[in-house]
Design a protein around this motif. Structure first.
Motif, mmCIF file in Angstrom:
data_model
loop_
_atom_site.group_PDB
_atom_site.id
_atom_site.type_symbol
_atom_site.label_atom_id
_atom_site.label_comp_id
_atom_site.label_asym_id
_atom_site.label_seq_id
_atom_site.Cartn_x
_atom_site.Cartn_y
_atom_site.Cartn_z
ATOM 1 N N LYS A 49 0.826 -1.213 0.000
ATOM 2 C CA LYS A 49 0.000 0.000 0.000
ATOM 3 C C LYS A 49 0.860 1.263 0.000
ATOM 4 N N GLY A 50 1.947 1.201 -0.759
ATOM 5 C CA GLY A 50 2.808 2.367 -0.906
ATOM 6 C C GLY A 50 3.709 2.649 0.274
ATOM 7 N N GLN A 51 3.731 1.732 1.258
ATOM 8 C CA GLN A 51 4.558 1.921 2.443
ATOM 9 C C GLN A 51 5.591 0.797 2.538
ATOM 10 N N PHE A 52 6.772 1.161 3.030
ATOM 11 C CA PHE A 52 7.830 0.164 3.178
ATOM 12 C C PHE A 52 7.827 -0.376 4.600
ATOM 13 N N PHE A 53 7.800 -1.700 4.719
ATOM 14 C CA PHE A 53 7.837 -2.368 6.013
ATOM 15 C C PHE A 53 9.116 -3.194 6.105
ATOM 16 N N SER A 54 9.942 -2.869 7.086
ATOM 17 C CA SER A 54 11.127 -3.677 7.350
ATOM 18 C C SER A 54 10.681 -4.920 8.114
ATOM 19 N N VAL A 55 11.095 -6.080 7.635
ATOM 20 C CA VAL A 55 10.649 -7.345 8.225
ATOM 21 C C VAL A 55 11.806 -8.000 8.976
ATOM 22 N N THR A 56 11.554 -8.319 10.247
ATOM 23 C CA THR A 56 12.555 -8.987 11.082
ATOM 24 C C THR A 56 12.391 -10.501 10.972
ATOM 25 N N ILE A 57 13.507 -11.184 10.745
ATOM 26 C CA ILE A 57 13.505 -12.639 10.589
ATOM 27 C C ILE A 57 14.044 -13.299 11.859
ATOM 28 N N ASP A 58 13.342 -14.304 12.342
ATOM 29 C CA ASP A 58 13.811 -15.090 13.487
ATOM 30 C C ASP A 58 14.973 -15.969 13.024
ATOM 31 N N ARG A 60 16.328 -18.419 14.390
ATOM 32 C CA ARG A 60 16.174 -19.848 14.686
ATOM 33 C C ARG A 60 15.271 -20.548 13.681
ATOM 34 N N THR A 61 14.205 -19.862 13.289
ATOM 35 C CA THR A 61 13.232 -20.488 12.386
ATOM 36 C C THR A 61 13.356 -19.988 10.950
ATOM 37 N N ASN A 62 14.094 -18.875 10.787
ATOM 38 C CA ASN A 62 14.249 -18.241 9.477
ATOM 39 C C ASN A 62 12.904 -17.790 8.906
ATOM 40 N N ARG A 63 11.995 -17.425 9.823
ATOM 41 C CA ARG A 63 10.676 -16.952 9.405
ATOM 42 C C ARG A 63 10.434 -15.543 9.939
ATOM 43 N N PRO A 64 9.664 -14.743 9.215
ATOM 44 C CA PRO A 64 9.351 -13.386 9.681
ATOM 45 C C PRO A 64 8.575 -13.425 10.998
ATOM 46 N N VAL A 65 8.942 -12.530 11.919
ATOM 47 C CA VAL A 65 8.254 -12.489 13.209
ATOM 48 C C VAL A 65 7.682 -11.108 13.526
ATOM 49 N N LYS A 66 8.182 -10.081 12.857
ATOM 50 C CA LYS A 66 7.728 -8.732 13.166
ATOM 51 C C LYS A 66 7.998 -7.818 11.981
ATOM 52 N N ALA A 67 7.094 -6.872 11.764
ATOM 53 C CA ALA A 67 7.272 -5.889 10.697
ATOM 54 C C ALA A 67 7.216 -4.491 11.294
ATOM 55 N N ASP A 114 6.744 -12.737 0.193
ATOM 56 C CA ASP A 114 6.268 -14.070 0.553
ATOM 57 C C ASP A 114 5.103 -13.966 1.531
ATOM 58 N N ASN A 115 4.347 -15.031 1.626
ATOM 59 C CA ASN A 115 3.127 -15.026 2.442
ATOM 60 C C ASN A 115 3.399 -14.758 3.919
ATOM 61 N N ASP A 116 4.512 -15.278 4.441
ATOM 62 C CA ASP A 116 4.828 -15.070 5.856
ATOM 63 C C ASP A 116 5.083 -13.593 6.145
ATOM 64 N N SER A 117 5.776 -12.922 5.234
ATOM 65 C CA SER A 117 6.036 -11.491 5.414
ATOM 66 C C SER A 117 4.738 -10.694 5.338
ATOM 67 N N ILE A 118 3.900 -11.045 4.382
ATOM 68 C CA ILE A 118 2.615 -10.357 4.245
ATOM 69 C C ILE A 118 1.771 -10.549 5.500
ATOM 70 N N SER A 119 1.866 -11.732 6.103
ATOM 71 C CA SER A 119 1.093 -12.024 7.312
ATOM 72 C C SER A 119 1.489 -11.109 8.470
ATOM 73 N N VAL A 120 2.801 -10.931 8.699
ATOM 74 C CA VAL A 120 3.220 -10.079 9.819
ATOM 75 C C VAL A 120 2.942 -8.608 9.521
ATOM 76 N N ILE A 121 2.999 -8.236 8.247
ATOM 77 C CA ILE A 121 2.670 -6.854 7.878
ATOM 78 C C ILE A 121 1.180 -6.604 8.074
ATOM 79 N N ARG A 122 0.370 -7.587 7.718
ATOM 80 C CA ARG A 122 -1.073 -7.451 7.898
ATOM 81 C C ARG A 122 -1.409 -7.199 9.363
ATOM 82 N N LYS A 123 -0.675 -7.845 10.260
ATOM 83 C CA LYS A 123 -0.924 -7.649 11.688
ATOM 84 C C LYS A 123 -0.650 -6.209 12.113
ATOM 85 N N GLU A 124 0.297 -5.555 11.437
ATOM 86 C CA GLU A 124 0.568 -4.151 11.748
ATOM 87 C C GLU A 124 -0.633 -3.283 11.386
#
Length: 248
Positions: A49-58, A60-67, A114-124
Protein backbone atom coordinates in the motif's frame (compact mmCIF):
# COMPACT_ATOMS: atom_id res chain seq x y z
CA UNK A 1 -17.80 2.37 48.81
CA UNK A 2 -18.22 0.15 45.76
CA UNK A 3 -18.14 3.16 43.39
CA UNK A 4 -14.91 4.34 45.00
CA UNK A 5 -13.41 0.91 44.45
CA UNK A 6 -14.40 0.92 40.80
CA UNK A 7 -13.07 4.46 40.29
CA UNK A 8 -9.81 3.47 41.93
CA UNK A 9 -9.62 0.41 39.72
CA UNK A 10 -10.24 2.53 36.62
CA UNK A 11 -7.38 4.83 37.56
CA UNK A 12 -5.12 1.84 38.12
CA UNK A 13 -6.16 0.32 34.79
CA UNK A 14 -5.37 3.55 32.93
CA UNK A 15 -1.99 3.92 34.62
CA UNK A 16 -0.97 0.30 34.13
CA UNK A 17 -2.20 0.32 30.52
CA UNK A 18 -0.08 3.41 29.80
CA UNK A 19 3.02 1.92 31.43
CA UNK A 20 2.62 -1.39 29.61
CA UNK A 21 2.17 0.39 26.28
CA UNK A 22 5.41 2.31 26.86
CA UNK A 23 7.25 -0.87 27.82
CA UNK A 24 5.85 -2.73 24.82
CA UNK A 25 6.83 -0.01 22.38
CA UNK A 26 10.35 0.06 23.80
CA UNK A 27 10.70 -3.72 23.58
CA UNK A 28 9.38 -3.92 20.04
CA UNK A 29 11.56 -1.20 18.60
CA UNK A 30 14.72 -2.44 16.90
CA UNK A 31 17.79 -1.87 19.04
CA UNK A 32 19.25 0.51 16.50
CA UNK A 33 16.21 2.79 16.75
CA UNK A 34 16.37 3.35 20.48
CA UNK A 35 19.53 5.43 20.25
CA UNK A 36 19.65 9.09 19.30
CA UNK A 37 22.20 8.93 16.46
CA UNK A 38 21.55 7.83 12.86
CA UNK A 39 22.78 4.32 12.12
CA UNK A 40 23.69 3.20 8.62
CA UNK A 41 21.61 0.13 7.85
CA UNK A 42 20.45 -2.02 5.01
CA UNK A 43 16.80 -2.86 5.58
CA UNK A 44 14.94 -5.64 3.83
CA UNK A 45 11.19 -5.84 3.65
CA UNK A 46 8.09 -5.36 1.55
CA UNK A 47 6.26 -2.46 -0.02
CA UNK A 48 2.55 -2.73 0.77
CA UNK A 49 0.00 0.00 0.00
CA UNK A 50 2.81 2.37 -0.91
CA UNK A 51 4.56 1.92 2.44
CA UNK A 52 7.83 0.16 3.18
CA UNK A 53 7.84 -2.37 6.01
CA UNK A 54 11.13 -3.68 7.35
CA UNK A 55 10.65 -7.34 8.23
CA UNK A 56 12.55 -8.99 11.08
CA UNK A 57 13.50 -12.64 10.59
CA UNK A 58 13.81 -15.09 13.49
CA UNK A 59 17.33 -16.53 13.22
CA UNK A 60 16.17 -19.85 14.69
CA UNK A 61 13.23 -20.49 12.39
CA UNK A 62 14.25 -18.24 9.48
CA UNK A 63 10.68 -16.95 9.40
CA UNK A 64 9.35 -13.39 9.68
CA UNK A 65 8.25 -12.49 13.21
CA UNK A 66 7.73 -8.73 13.17
CA UNK A 67 7.27 -5.89 10.70
CA UNK A 68 8.08 -2.21 11.23
CA UNK A 69 6.56 0.53 9.15
CA UNK A 70 9.43 2.74 8.01
CA UNK A 71 8.91 6.45 7.47
CA UNK A 72 10.95 7.58 4.50
CA UNK A 73 12.93 10.74 5.17
CA UNK A 74 12.69 11.95 1.59
CA UNK A 75 10.02 12.05 -1.07
CA UNK A 76 10.28 8.59 -2.62
CA UNK A 77 7.62 7.12 -4.88
CA UNK A 78 7.44 3.41 -4.07
CA UNK A 79 4.67 2.58 -6.54
CA UNK A 80 7.06 0.68 -8.82
CA UNK A 81 7.97 -1.61 -5.90
CA UNK A 82 4.44 -2.39 -4.75
CA UNK A 83 4.11 -5.98 -3.54
CA UNK A 84 7.82 -6.68 -3.94
CA UNK A 85 10.57 -7.60 -1.50
CA UNK A 86 13.22 -4.88 -1.57
CA UNK A 87 16.30 -3.80 0.33
CA UNK A 88 17.32 -0.22 1.05
CA UNK A 89 20.59 1.20 2.34
CA UNK A 90 20.70 4.43 4.27
CA UNK A 91 20.50 6.00 7.73
CA UNK A 92 17.98 4.74 10.27
CA UNK A 93 16.88 7.35 12.80
CA UNK A 94 14.76 7.17 15.97
CA UNK A 95 11.07 6.74 15.26
CA UNK A 96 11.71 4.32 12.36
CA UNK A 97 12.61 7.23 10.08
CA UNK A 98 14.88 6.20 7.23
CA UNK A 99 16.93 8.35 4.88
CA UNK A 100 17.97 6.55 1.72
CA UNK A 101 21.65 6.81 0.90
CA UNK A 102 22.37 9.49 -1.68
CA UNK A 103 22.42 8.13 -5.21
CA UNK A 104 21.08 4.72 -4.13
CA UNK A 105 17.74 3.23 -5.16
CA UNK A 106 15.81 0.36 -3.57
CA UNK A 107 16.97 -3.04 -4.80
CA UNK A 108 14.37 -5.67 -5.70
CA UNK A 109 15.18 -8.95 -3.92
CA UNK A 110 12.07 -10.86 -4.96
CA UNK A 111 9.36 -10.18 -7.45
CA UNK A 112 6.73 -10.71 -4.78
CA UNK A 113 6.57 -10.61 -0.99
CA UNK A 114 6.27 -14.07 0.55
CA UNK A 115 3.13 -15.03 2.44
CA UNK A 116 4.83 -15.07 5.86
CA UNK A 117 6.04 -11.49 5.41
CA UNK A 118 2.61 -10.36 4.24
CA UNK A 119 1.09 -12.02 7.31
CA UNK A 120 3.22 -10.08 9.82
CA UNK A 121 2.67 -6.85 7.88
CA UNK A 122 -1.07 -7.45 7.90
CA UNK A 123 -0.92 -7.65 11.69
CA UNK A 124 0.57 -4.15 11.75
CA UNK A 125 -2.44 -2.82 9.85
CA UNK A 126 -4.75 -4.77 12.16
CA UNK A 127 -3.15 -3.26 15.26
CA UNK A 128 -3.32 0.22 13.75
CA UNK A 129 -7.07 -0.18 13.20
CA UNK A 130 -7.56 -1.64 16.67
CA UNK A 131 -5.74 1.16 18.45
CA UNK A 132 -7.64 3.77 16.43
CA UNK A 133 -10.92 1.99 17.23
CA UNK A 134 -10.14 2.07 20.95
CA UNK A 135 -9.32 5.78 20.81
CA UNK A 136 -12.51 6.55 18.88
CA UNK A 137 -14.60 4.58 21.38
CA UNK A 138 -13.07 6.50 24.29
CA UNK A 139 -14.20 9.69 22.56
CA UNK A 140 -17.69 8.12 22.29
CA UNK A 141 -17.42 8.09 18.50
CA UNK A 142 -18.88 4.61 18.38
CA UNK A 143 -19.80 4.57 14.68
CA UNK A 144 -16.20 5.30 13.67
CA UNK A 145 -14.87 2.87 16.28
CA UNK A 146 -16.98 0.03 14.91
CA UNK A 147 -15.92 0.79 11.33
CA UNK A 148 -12.27 0.57 12.37
CA UNK A 149 -12.76 -2.62 14.40
CA UNK A 150 -14.58 -4.24 11.49
CA UNK A 151 -11.74 -3.27 9.14
CA UNK A 152 -9.34 -5.03 11.48
CA UNK A 153 -11.53 -8.13 11.41
CA UNK A 154 -11.75 -7.99 7.62
CA UNK A 155 -7.96 -8.26 7.51
CA UNK A 156 -7.65 -11.07 10.05
CA UNK A 157 -10.51 -12.94 11.68
CA UNK A 158 -8.24 -15.27 13.66
CA UNK A 159 -7.25 -12.79 16.39
CA UNK A 160 -9.51 -13.17 19.41
CA UNK A 161 -8.32 -9.82 20.75
CA UNK A 162 -10.06 -7.98 17.92
CA UNK A 163 -13.41 -9.47 18.92
CA UNK A 164 -12.73 -8.35 22.50
CA UNK A 165 -11.99 -4.86 21.16
CA UNK A 166 -15.30 -4.77 19.31
CA UNK A 167 -17.17 -6.13 22.33
CA UNK A 168 -15.68 -3.30 24.38
CA UNK A 169 -17.06 -0.77 21.89
CA UNK A 170 -20.51 -2.36 21.94
CA UNK A 171 -20.59 -2.36 25.74
CA UNK A 172 -19.52 1.28 25.97
CA UNK A 173 -22.27 2.08 23.47
CA UNK A 174 -24.80 0.21 25.61
CA UNK A 175 -25.37 -2.52 23.03
CA UNK A 176 -25.03 -5.42 25.45
CA UNK A 177 -26.43 -8.04 23.07
CA UNK A 178 -23.81 -7.36 20.39
CA UNK A 179 -21.06 -7.20 22.98
CA UNK A 180 -22.13 -10.53 24.44
CA UNK A 181 -22.16 -12.06 20.94
CA UNK A 182 -18.50 -11.13 20.41
CA UNK A 183 -17.56 -12.45 23.85
CA UNK A 184 -19.38 -15.71 23.10
CA UNK A 185 -17.43 -16.01 19.84
CA UNK A 186 -14.17 -15.88 21.80
CA UNK A 187 -15.36 -18.05 24.68
CA UNK A 188 -16.47 -20.81 22.31
CA UNK A 189 -13.10 -20.81 20.57
CA UNK A 190 -14.32 -19.66 17.17
CA UNK A 191 -11.21 -17.50 16.78
CA UNK A 192 -7.87 -19.28 16.69
CA UNK A 193 -5.32 -16.89 18.19
CA UNK A 194 -5.88 -16.05 21.88
CA UNK A 195 -2.34 -14.80 22.51
CA UNK A 196 -3.24 -11.13 22.11
CA UNK A 197 -6.03 -11.06 24.72
CA UNK A 198 -5.54 -7.88 26.76
CA UNK A 199 -6.53 -8.54 30.36
CA UNK A 200 -6.61 -4.81 31.11
CA UNK A 201 -9.21 -4.34 28.39
CA UNK A 202 -11.16 -7.27 29.82
CA UNK A 203 -11.12 -5.48 33.16
CA UNK A 204 -12.41 -2.31 31.49
CA UNK A 205 -15.27 -4.34 30.03
CA UNK A 206 -15.96 -5.89 33.42
CA UNK A 207 -16.10 -2.48 35.09
CA UNK A 208 -18.45 -1.20 32.37
CA UNK A 209 -20.76 -4.15 32.99
CA UNK A 210 -20.61 -3.67 36.76
CA UNK A 211 -21.61 -0.03 36.38
CA UNK A 212 -24.55 -1.12 34.24
CA UNK A 213 -25.66 -3.50 36.98
CA UNK A 214 -24.77 -6.55 34.90
CA UNK A 215 -22.60 -8.26 37.48
CA UNK A 216 -23.27 -11.76 36.19
CA UNK A 217 -21.92 -10.76 32.79
CA UNK A 218 -18.94 -9.08 34.46
CA UNK A 219 -18.14 -12.27 36.38
CA UNK A 220 -18.21 -14.18 33.10
CA UNK A 221 -15.67 -11.74 31.63
CA UNK A 222 -13.35 -12.06 34.62
CA UNK A 223 -13.67 -15.85 34.52
CA UNK A 224 -12.74 -15.92 30.84
CA UNK A 225 -9.81 -13.65 31.60
CA UNK A 226 -8.60 -15.98 34.36
CA UNK A 227 -8.73 -18.93 31.97
CA UNK A 228 -6.44 -17.14 29.51
CA UNK A 229 -4.05 -15.51 32.02
CA UNK A 230 -0.35 -16.06 31.51
CA UNK A 231 0.96 -13.75 34.22
CA UNK A 232 0.47 -13.19 37.94
CA UNK A 233 -0.63 -9.61 37.29
CA UNK A 234 -3.38 -10.86 35.00
CA UNK A 235 -4.56 -13.42 37.57
CA UNK A 236 -4.56 -10.85 40.36
CA UNK A 237 -6.50 -8.35 38.23
CA UNK A 238 -9.14 -10.84 37.12
CA UNK A 239 -9.47 -12.30 40.62
CA UNK A 240 -9.92 -8.83 42.11
CA UNK A 241 -12.63 -8.03 39.57
CA UNK A 242 -14.34 -11.34 40.22
CA UNK A 243 -14.48 -10.75 43.98
CA UNK A 244 -15.74 -7.20 43.51
CA UNK A 245 -18.50 -8.28 41.11
CA UNK A 246 -19.65 -11.00 43.51
CA UNK A 247 -20.41 -8.45 46.22
CA UNK A 248 -24.16 -7.80 46.29
Amino acid sequence: MENKTIRGTEATVSTVFFVIMLMTINLLLPANVTGSMPVEKTLTGCVIKGQFFSVTIDSRTNRPVKAYQIRMGQDLDLAAYEGKTVSMTGDLLPGDRFILKRGVRPVVIKGACDNDSISVIRKEFVMEYRVSAYQAAKKMNFAEALILANRALDLDKTLCGTYIDRAHIHYLKGDFASGAADIKWVREGRCADRQDLNFLLLEEIGITLEKAGRKTDAIEIYSMGLDSCRSDMCKETMDRGMKRAMVK
